[in-house]
Design an enzyme around this catalytic site. Sequence first.
Site, PDB file in Angstrom:
ATOM      1  N   TRP A   1       0.828  -1.214   0.000  1.00  0.00           N
ATOM      2  CA  TRP A   1       0.000   0.000   0.000  1.00  0.00           C
ATOM      3  C   TRP A   1       0.854   1.252   0.000  1.00  0.00           C
ATOM      4  O   TRP A   1       0.484   2.259  -0.639  1.00  0.00           O
ATOM      5  CB  TRP A   1      -0.960  -0.034   1.190  1.00  0.00           C
ATOM      6  CG  TRP A   1      -1.643  -1.370   1.298  1.00  0.00           C
ATOM      7  CD1 TRP A   1      -1.601  -2.244   2.345  1.00  0.00           C
ATOM      8  CD2 TRP A   1      -2.417  -2.026   0.272  1.00  0.00           C
ATOM      9  NE1 TRP A   1      -2.307  -3.381   2.045  1.00  0.00           N
ATOM     10  CE2 TRP A   1      -2.816  -3.284   0.795  1.00  0.00           C
ATOM     11  CE3 TRP A   1      -2.820  -1.673  -1.014  1.00  0.00           C
ATOM     12  CZ2 TRP A   1      -3.585  -4.192   0.059  1.00  0.00           C
ATOM     13  CZ3 TRP A   1      -3.583  -2.576  -1.749  1.00  0.00           C
ATOM     14  CH2 TRP A   1      -3.961  -3.811  -1.216  1.00  0.00           C
TER      15      TRP A   1
ATOM     16  N   ASP B   1      -1.934   6.384   6.715  1.00  0.00           N
ATOM     17  CA  ASP B   1      -2.932   5.486   6.143  1.00  0.00           C
ATOM     18  C   ASP B   1      -3.267   4.469   7.232  1.00  0.00           C
ATOM     19  O   ASP B   1      -2.493   3.570   7.523  1.00  0.00           O
ATOM     20  CB  ASP B   1      -2.375   4.791   4.901  1.00  0.00           C
ATOM     21  CG  ASP B   1      -3.329   3.728   4.331  1.00  0.00           C
ATOM     22  OD1 ASP B   1      -4.403   3.500   4.921  1.00  0.00           O
ATOM     23  OD2 ASP B   1      -2.974   3.124   3.299  1.00  0.00           O
TER      24      ASP B   1
ATOM     25  N   LYS C   1     -12.399  -2.511   6.522  1.00  0.00           N
ATOM     26  CA  LYS C   1     -11.589  -3.488   7.242  1.00  0.00           C
ATOM     27  C   LYS C   1     -11.935  -3.542   8.725  1.00  0.00           C
ATOM     28  O   LYS C   1     -11.915  -4.600   9.327  1.00  0.00           O
ATOM     29  CB  LYS C   1     -10.097  -3.180   7.067  1.00  0.00           C
ATOM     30  CG  LYS C   1      -9.621  -3.318   5.626  1.00  0.00           C
ATOM     31  CD  LYS C   1      -8.152  -2.997   5.507  1.00  0.00           C
ATOM     32  CE  LYS C   1      -7.669  -3.085   4.072  1.00  0.00           C
ATOM     33  NZ  LYS C   1      -7.757  -4.454   3.519  1.00  0.00           N
TER      34      LYS C   1
END
Length: 358
Positions: free
Chosen positions: A101, A168, A194
Site C-alpha cells: 500500500w 494510512d 476493514k
Amino acid sequence: MSRVLNFSAGPSAIPLAVLERAQAEFTDYHGLGFSIMEVSHRGKVFEELHNNAIAKVREFYNIGDDYAVLFLQGGATLQFAQIPLNIYAGGVAEYANTGVWTQKAIKEAKIQNINYKVVASSEDVKFDHIPKVEFSDNADYGYICSNNTIYGTQYSTLPSPKCPLVVDSSSDLLSREIDFKAHNIGLFYGGAQKNAGPAGITIVIVKKDLAARVKDSVPTPLRYTTQIEANSLANTPPTFGIYMFDLVLDWIKEQGGLSAINKINMQKAAMIYNQIDSSSFYRGFAKKDSRSLMNVSFTTDNAELDMKFVKEAEENSMIGLKGHRILGGLRASIYNAVSLDDLKTLCEFMREFERKNG
C-alpha cells in the site's frame, strides 16, 4: 441462523449487534416509515446522523476544530493520489515504504512528478518488519501506513516528526487511541471496510491549514477544501455507509471506547501469537517487534498443508484464512468485530490441525 467466524482481511466482519440494528431499521428508520437510504442527504434526518458521526470521531480521537472530518469515496486508492495533489507544497514529500500500500502511494507521487523521497524501507527483507524512520523537519509531509494487512506488520508507536505526518490507517482504524498532537498528525485516513463498517466510505481527518495548501490547478471535486466547505456534502455521499459507520461508532462506545477495544485486541493477538510461537508446526512471518494486532500472517510447513488448513477451517465455519496472493500462506485478520471467543475457537482448530498433520 448460523453465522461463520469471519477472519477476512476486508471487507471483513461487522459486529453482529450492528448488523441486527441495521436490519431492524432497514425499512423503518427510527419509526419514521422510511429507510435511511431513501431520504435526501441534505435533509434534517440525515444531517443529524451525519453530524453525530463526525462528533463521535472527534471524541474518540480527541481532535479539535482545527481538523476537518470528511466522509469520502474512492477508498485508500484515491487517497494515494489525492494527498499529494492537495498538500504537496513544492518541497519534498517523504515516504516510509512498508509494503504494497505504501508502494502504491509512492507510485502516485511519482506519476504526479513531485519531489519525493523514500526515507525508510523493509522491501529488501520482504517487508517483514517496520523499519526505523526519521522524517526531515522541513518536509512537506511524512507518509506511513500504520498497519500492513498483507505482511502482518504494524507500528506499535507512530513516529512523531516535526513535519506533518500522514497516516494510512485503513486496517487499524478505530482500534486504539491515537494522540494527534504528540505525533503531529496532519492527515489521517482509512477505508471503513476493514475495521469500521462496510466498503464504500473513506474517513479522512485533515488539518484545515494543511488542506489550504491546495493549488488552483487541482480539480474542484478532488480538493479537500471543497468537501470541508460543504461538510462532505459537495456531492452525494455514501449515505448508507455513513449510517453503518455511525452504528459501529456506537458499538465501540458500548464496548468502553478505543482504550477498551485496544486491550481486547492485545489479548486476541497474544492468544494467536502464543499459539504460533509455542508450535514447531506454524511459523509467523512478521518479526516479533513489528507484529500487527490486526492481521496475523503465518504458514505451515508447506503450501499443500496451507490449502488443507483453509479448506478444513471452512468446513468448520471459519472463513478468510487464506493468505494474500502476494505472500501466500495463511492469515487471520482479527479486527474489532472478532471476539475473544472467536480466537479461542481458531486456536483450538490450529492445535487440532497440528495434532493431525504435524
